[in-house]
Write an enzyme that holds these catalytic residues in place. Structure first.
Site, PDB file in Angstrom:
ATOM      1  N   ASP A 269      -9.224   8.063  48.560  1.00 20.55           N
ATOM      2  CA  ASP A 269      -8.679   8.620  47.250  1.00 20.55           C
ATOM      3  C   ASP A 269      -7.877   7.756  46.149  1.00 20.55           C
ATOM      4  O   ASP A 269      -7.216   7.109  46.767  1.00 20.55           O
ATOM      5  CB  ASP A 269      -7.644   9.700  47.553  1.00 20.55           C
ATOM      6  CG  ASP A 269      -7.458  10.428  46.340  1.00 20.55           C
ATOM      7  OD1 ASP A 269      -7.968  11.137  45.545  1.00 20.55           O
ATOM      8  OD2 ASP A 269      -5.885  10.456  46.089  1.00 20.55           O
ATOM      9  N   GLU A 305     -12.687   6.227  45.354  1.00 16.90           N
ATOM     10  CA  GLU A 305     -12.716   6.788  44.006  1.00 16.90           C
ATOM     11  C   GLU A 305     -11.728   5.816  43.202  1.00 16.90           C
ATOM     12  O   GLU A 305     -10.412   5.345  43.755  1.00 16.90           O
ATOM     13  CB  GLU A 305     -11.784   8.174  44.101  1.00 16.90           C
ATOM     14  CG  GLU A 305     -11.345   8.660  42.573  1.00 16.90           C
ATOM     15  CD  GLU A 305     -10.434   9.829  42.788  1.00 16.90           C
ATOM     16  OE1 GLU A 305     -10.603  10.792  41.725  1.00 16.90           O
ATOM     17  OE2 GLU A 305      -9.560   9.669  43.534  1.00 16.90           O
TER      18      GLU A 305
END
Length: 609
Positions: A269, A305
């Site tokens: 993330d 990401e």
């Protein structure tokens, strides 16, 4: 330290530097890095024993006669009790008692599973708590045949690291080694992974290494050096990844999920918030390389990401192998598609307001929309050239947890754009050469929202509620009085997000399922063989204006063409390579015309014409 770790390596599944580790039958080594404490006592059951302290701040104790499931915690110098920051399991909530976990207690039924090649990936992202009515790992097992029969090949679990309360997205986890107890036990999670493998499904796990949640994180108290107080992320003080104990915590965590839980890959993330300039080798580079070196015989897939649109972590070697990370979540594709389908240009969508069709076409053909151009939102140049990346280096989606949940009311794209546009976009997504990702329920036309929900209390609950409402003011889909926006802490905000599993059995849901199944069958038969040997993006933009987007891809093992029209009137069908393999609606493209909300996909196989 070395001898204990070596013993653990010989006796148990995955040795860790931190936490409670079996080193022999009945013998458990407890370790905590707490340089901010002079004394630490281990409370194991009802007994308390002082731990020995080394000069570098490690506290250690070897206990005998310990059984799996034994309860423990650490008692600090002032008498405060805390859970183990590397707890493998919690008895209950995040501030409570940790449990000694024996990683060999679970008997794997599909131990020979080695994974699947990445080009076969069709990813299905889901949240354990809202995927089923029960919201558990065991309940999720019952839905695996539904996904496998449809043609899904990988399930991606939103973060499961123990967080405060029972309800939450998981991105505020604080005990990164412990599966969230509301979802089930460690053995329950392993049973889910095992069952998925039995259905031919890979399991990917979303991990958060850029921050800890606001409740239940005791690391600043026991180890202030875990963080850089002078450096900040959007969620607080930055993490000191260059410090050995900190570095081990995260590197071992990644390996732990892959080895102990047989997970097939990780999604990292917001890695743009993982700053590690002080280290000789960036921690993400080391994580990628360690995983590749320690697990060479399995298909392990690592995705990221990253708002920066970089490619350096995803480069291939001379043989097309993956030395570090496999693919990047392609937010550019989603953002351009969202503007294309809805016309919304608020917040981060303003970067896609101009030349929208071109940006859609460019993401399909080349990877990123922004490859060094100036961002209106940030005022800075963003991205690098991405044409040298293979198409499988990009994970595409037309919605995901973020893009739905970051709206004030959690509206899905189907609610915003209508079924005809979304079916055309679904066709585009599943037949493009990039790796597709579906968000749970998308396969049967789910319209229930996915809202932001938490389970905080007191001042923290108020702060989250107020902060969230302020944040929504900059997003599309606000447009209501502040008091109308759902309270993240209300249980109904959570329960409203549960999937409606009656819908796939109804006529409308069955129609969506049939389309999804048809598209995934075509993908498996035609697209996957074509992208297996592709080394570069291979795309060329044919049309990109007035609602029409058309792209041609050329690969060593075939050619692919796609035209989609979301404009206000029919358009001449561009010249596409090969013969049609899919049209939506079925009559699209007849008479060399492409009607509104239509898509045509063509292909040639067996090499370039």
């Amino acid at each position: 330290m070395t001898s204990a770790i070596q013993a653990a390596s010989e006796f148990r599944a995955f040795p860790k530097t931190w936490g409670a580790e079996f080193v022999a039958a009945g013998e458990v080594r407890f370790r905590l890095w707490a340089p901010g404490q002079k004394e630490v006592v281990l409370r194991l059951g009802t007994s308390e024993t002082p731990m020995s302290r080394s000069d570098d701040g490690w506290f250690e104790l070897l206990a005998t006669g310990v059984s799996a499931g034994a309860e423990y915690c650490f008692v600090l110098s002032d008498g405060m009790t805390i859970p183990d920051p590397a707890s493998r399991g919690q008895k209950g909530e995040v501030n409570g008692t940790s449990l000694v976990i024996d990683p060999t207690n679970y008997e794997w039924q599909n131990a020979a599973w080695k994974g699947r090649p990445w080009e076969e990936a069709v990813v299905y992202e889901f949240h354990v708590g809202t995927f089923t009515q029960e919201g558990t790992f065991r309940a999720a097992i019952e839905k695996l045949p539904h996904l496998a029969e449809l043609g899904i090949t990988a399930v991606e679990i939103m973060p499961v690291a123990q967080f405060a309360g029972n309800r939450g997205w998981g991105y505020d986890g604080v005990l990164l080694y412990a599966p969230h107890s509301a979802y089930g036990t460690p053995e329950d999670m392993k049973a889910f992974v095992d069952a998925a493998h039995g259905h031919g499904l890979m399991v990917l796990l979303d991990v958060v290494y850029n921050h800890f949640g606001p409740d239940g994180n005791y690391l600043p108290l026991v180890a202030p050096g875990f963080f850089h107080p002078e450096k900040h992320t959007p969620w607080g003080a930055a993490i000191a990844y260059e410090t050995d104990a900190v570095r081990r915590f995260f590197i071992e965590n990644a390996l732990y999920w892959l080895e102990e839980y047989q997970i097939d890959g990780l999604r990292f993330d917001a890695i743009d918030q993982i700053g590690d300039d002080e280290s000789e080798k960036h921690i993400l580079v080391e994580i990628g390389e360690r995983i590749r070196s320690e697990l060479p015989d399995r298909h392990i897939h690592l995705t990221t990401e990253d708002a920066r649109n970089i490619t350096s972590l995803h480069e291939r070697d001379a043989d097309g192998g993956v030395p570090r990370f496999t693919a990047e979540w392609n937010d550019d594709l989603h953002n351009a598609i969202h503007v294309y389908a809805t016309g919304e240009t608020d917040g981060y969508y303003k970067d896609f307001a101009d030349k929208t069709e071109y940006l859609v076409a460019r993401t399909l053909a080349e990877g990123f929309a922004y490859q060094g151009e100036m961002s209106k939102q940030s005022g800075e140049a963003r991205g690098v050239t991405s044409t040298g990346q293979p198409p499988v280096a990009f994970v595409d989606f037309i919605q995901n947890h973020d893009q739905v949940g970051n709206r004030a009311f959690g509206d899905r794209l189907l609610t915003l754009a209508g079924p005809e546009k979304v079916k055309a976009l679904l066709s585009m997504l599943l037949l493009s050469p990039h790796i597709p990702l579906l968000f749970m329920g998308e396969e049967f036309g789910e319209t229930r929202p996915f809202q932001f929900f938490t389970d905080f209390h007191g001042e923290l609950a108020k702060a989250v509620r107020d902060g969230r409402r302020r944040e929504f003011e900059g997003h599309a889909g606000h447009g209501h009085e502040e008091e109308e926006i759902p309270d993240p802490n209300a249980e109904t905000t959570f329960t409203d997000c549960r999937l409606d599993w009656a819908k796939p059995r109804a006529a409308e849901g069955a129609d969506w399922m049939a389309l999804t199944r048809q598209l995934l069958t075509l993908r498996r038969k035609i697209i996957v063989p074509m992208i297996r040997t592709a080394r570069e993006s291979g795309g060329t933009i044919l049309e990109a204006a007035d609602g029409l987007v058309a792209v041609h891809w050329s690969f060593p093992d075939g050619e692919l063409g796609m035209a989609i029209n979301l404009g206000s009137e029919a358009k001449p069908l561009p010249d596409l390579p090969g013969t049609p393999i899919h049209s939506y609606p079925p009559e699209a493209g007849t008479g060399n015309r492409l009607d509104v909300n239509s898509v045509v996909v063509t292909a040639t196989t067996g090499g370039r014409a």
